[in-house]
Design an enzyme around this catalytic site. Sequence first.
Site, short mmCIF file in Angstrom:
data_model
loop_
_atom_site.label_atom_id
_atom_site.label_comp_id
_atom_site.label_asym_id
_atom_site.label_seq_id
_atom_site.Cartn_x
_atom_site.Cartn_y
_atom_site.Cartn_z
N GLU A 84 7.41 -21.63 7.81
CA GLU A 84 7.60 -20.77 8.98
C GLU A 84 8.63 -21.32 9.95
OE1 GLU A 84 4.68 -21.60 12.58
OE2 GLU A 84 3.58 -20.82 10.85
N GLU A 94 0.80 -1.22 0.00
CA GLU A 94 0.00 0.00 0.00
C GLU A 94 0.84 1.27 0.00
OE1 GLU A 94 -2.49 -0.70 3.38
OE2 GLU A 94 -4.05 -1.66 2.19
#
Length: 311
Positions: free
Chosen positions: A126, A95
Amino acid sequence: MTPTSPAYGELRAQLNSLTTEAFRPELADIDRLPTLEIARIMNGEDRTVPGAVAEQLPRIAAAIDATAERMARGGRLIYAGAGTAGRLGVLDASECPPTFNTDPSKVLGLIAGGPSAMVEAVEGAEDSEELATADLDALALRAEDTVVGVSASGRTPYAVGAVRHARALGALTVGLSCNADSALAAEADHGIEVVVGPELLSGSTRLKAGTAQKLVLNMISTVTMIRLGKTYGNLMVDLRASNDKLRARSRRIVSFATGASDEEVETALAATDGEVKNAILTILTGVDAPTATRLLAESGGHLRAALRSAG
């Protein structure tokens, strides 16, 4: 990993010690409640998150100031996380170009398992510190960069490994977690631990923990960009007008900043190739477009400084 393996026992002990994984017996019958009551309970839980963030504001501000100082010298802001935490980092990074006209390479989000992990879990990613090291090495990490490891538990190997590797290379490091005394915060130059407590659904850290992480990441990117001169007051004067909505918004911003008529705003934006800062500068000071470009370059993109230079 099997239930009888030593590694499984160690992981279970770790999870048992985490606030975010705690079981809440008072909610054991939540599935039997009316939908409206469940929604009210959930809304009440969400209202506690801003207070938890507020307790960490001094640490957040210190991390932002350090990040902005590095970025002013050409550094990058890089988020690293797995699962929800990784997705939130990628979201915040993506963004920044339309909001602040940043180069897409300046604010980056790394998620364990790569881009496909945004929409589908990548099993085991992960758990790999080595994967985090490889992902950062692929970016040619520099000492001017900032790496923000994000993990609700504060123990996710990918996030911890990213911070550990970045710090070894001299980069600034921030560890954002939702448990106290986390390994992630301990590894980082700036540890931020927003303790939101046990989740409505035990261990579902996309809930309060995810909300807390989103709030903090919003703060890190937004306030850093304010410090870098990407705004004028509370106006997004560096936004990239890449669609009709943003083009309309750019005209409103120039109007708010200058009080000029619609015709003056259109003329100024046309003369400055749609650059909002430049258009504001030409209207408020009377300089031409090339001079506005030069003054902004000399001021490092800070509109207030350019206005002072224009006299």
